[in-house]
Design an enzyme around this catalytic site. Structure first.
Site, PDB file in Angstrom:
ATOM      1  N   GLU A 183       4.337   0.937 -22.322  1.00  0.00           N
ATOM      2  CA  GLU A 183       4.959   0.816 -21.002  1.00  0.00           C
ATOM      3  C   GLU A 183       5.599   2.108 -20.488  1.00  0.00           C
ATOM      4  O   GLU A 183       5.494   2.416 -19.311  1.00  0.00           O
ATOM      5  CB  GLU A 183       6.013  -0.309 -20.994  1.00  0.00           C
ATOM      6  CG  GLU A 183       5.457  -1.710 -21.191  1.00  0.00           C
ATOM      7  CD  GLU A 183       4.602  -2.226 -20.022  1.00  0.00           C
ATOM      8  OE1 GLU A 183       4.512  -1.553 -18.974  1.00  0.00           O
ATOM      9  OE2 GLU A 183       4.008  -3.308 -20.184  1.00  0.00           O
ATOM     10  N   SER A 202       2.932   2.668 -12.561  1.00  0.00           N
ATOM     11  CA  SER A 202       2.912   1.693 -11.469  1.00  0.00           C
ATOM     12  C   SER A 202       4.207   1.732 -10.655  1.00  0.00           C
ATOM     13  O   SER A 202       4.407   0.903  -9.779  1.00  0.00           O
ATOM     14  CB  SER A 202       2.640   0.284 -12.009  1.00  0.00           C
ATOM     15  OG  SER A 202       3.636  -0.111 -12.925  1.00  0.00           O
TER      16      SER A 202
HETATM   17 CO    CO Z   1       3.037  -3.972 -18.615  1.00  0.00          CO
END
Ligand code: CO
Ligand code: PHE
Length: 296
Positions: A183, A202
């Site tokens: 992550e 993201s």
């Molecule tokens: Co994720």
């Protein structure tokens, strides 16, 4: 026979947000995406692509192109799966929201990556507290084409099934590893520090913060150190761990973790923002050396 998939999100209660879990696997209801949904994808895709050109690792950028992801429309899982199957044998499966840990691990251990079928609403463009299609697809899927990383993800899933049998403390330790690598991981490449973590790629704010802000620590990857380090899910990270290549992840995590969990059970956890003597401290934005005496 097939009901429309649900959109499973956290519940807001007087005790705050409560996560809701679901195990259902669904077909991607591609035809049900609205113009707003495709527009949200387009906005986020263009914004992140521009931001990531000199920030994401080269494998992430190249693989995203190899998939043929574009801003024009939300990708079809079937089409991505054709590319994935050939390259690394991974397959995307549609899900309605967060999975219980063991279910999630079992998917990974079998080279299935769960992707939330729905995308965030326009008012959630800059922040959403749980994974949606943009995070899962844009953020996670590109590196599944990378052979070493693809193997790491599967091994992680198998390790998760095992840790689940060991107990809740082992799971806490292992989850930190996922957090600080998959992550929120950084990687050192020829031209400097780059992003590979999906939670960073993201997010507009964290893409900049992770590399350019003077405040967070950027420390060398250290398996046991990571498994002791707490994290926050609602703010930018205070610490990022830097790998020297995807091979390092594989090598460090290959040994059986059973003795690691036993050793960790006797140790205190480390606060998210701490720097300890012995940490390798990377200087911001450069590929150049690090000092090992804990100074920044
Ligand atoms: Co994720
Ligand atoms: N080798 C680990 C174990 O025995 C499994 C694992 C692999 C965990 C890769 C994380 C990443 O538990």
């Amino acid at each position: 026979m097939n009901a429309e998939p649900r959109r499973v999100e956290h519940l807001q209660t007087d005790k705050g947000n409560v996560p809701v879990y679901t195990t259902t696997v669904v077909e991607q209801p591609w035809g049900s995406y609205t113009r707003d949904d495709h527009a949200t994808w387009a906005t986020l895709f263009k914004r992140q692509r521009d931001l990531l050109t000199h920030r994401a690792c080269r494998e992430f950028l190249a693989n995203q192109q190899r998939f043929g992801m574009t801003p024009d429309a939300i990708p079809k899982f079937d089409e991505l799966n054709r590319v994935l199957k050939q390259a690394t044998g991974w397959q995307l499966v549609g899900v309605e929201g967060l999975l219980p840990e063991l279910t999630f691990f079992e998917h990974l251990a079998n080279r299935r990556f769960p992707v939330t079928w729905w995308i965030r609403r326009p008012e959630q463009i800059d922040y959403i507290c749980e994974p949606d299609l943009f995070h899962d697809l844009f953020g996670h899927v590109p590196l599944l084409l990378e052979p070493l990383f693809a193997d790491y993800m599967q091994a992680y899933g198998a390790g998760g099934v095992k840790a689940h049998g060991v107990g809740p403390e082992a799971l806490v330790n292992l989850t930190r590893l996922y957090w600080y690598t998959v992550e929120f991981g950084l990687i050192r490449q020829d031209d400097g520090l780059r992003i590979y973590g999906s939670g960073i790629v993201s997010s507009k704010g964290e893409s900049i913060h992770s590399l350019e802000s003077p405040s967070p620590n950027r420390l060398g990857f250290d398996l046991m150190r990571i498994m002791r380090t707490r994290y926050r899910i609602d703010t930018y990270q205070k610490t990022y761990f830097v790998i020297e290549g995807f091979g390092q992840l594989m090598r460090a995590t290959e040994p059986d973790f059973t003795p690691h969990y036993a050793a960790l059970a006797a140790q205190e956890s480390i606060p998210a923002g701490a720097v300890l003597a012995g940490d390798q401290v990377y200087q911001r934005g450069t590929g150049e050396g690090w000092s090992s005496d804990g100074d920044v």
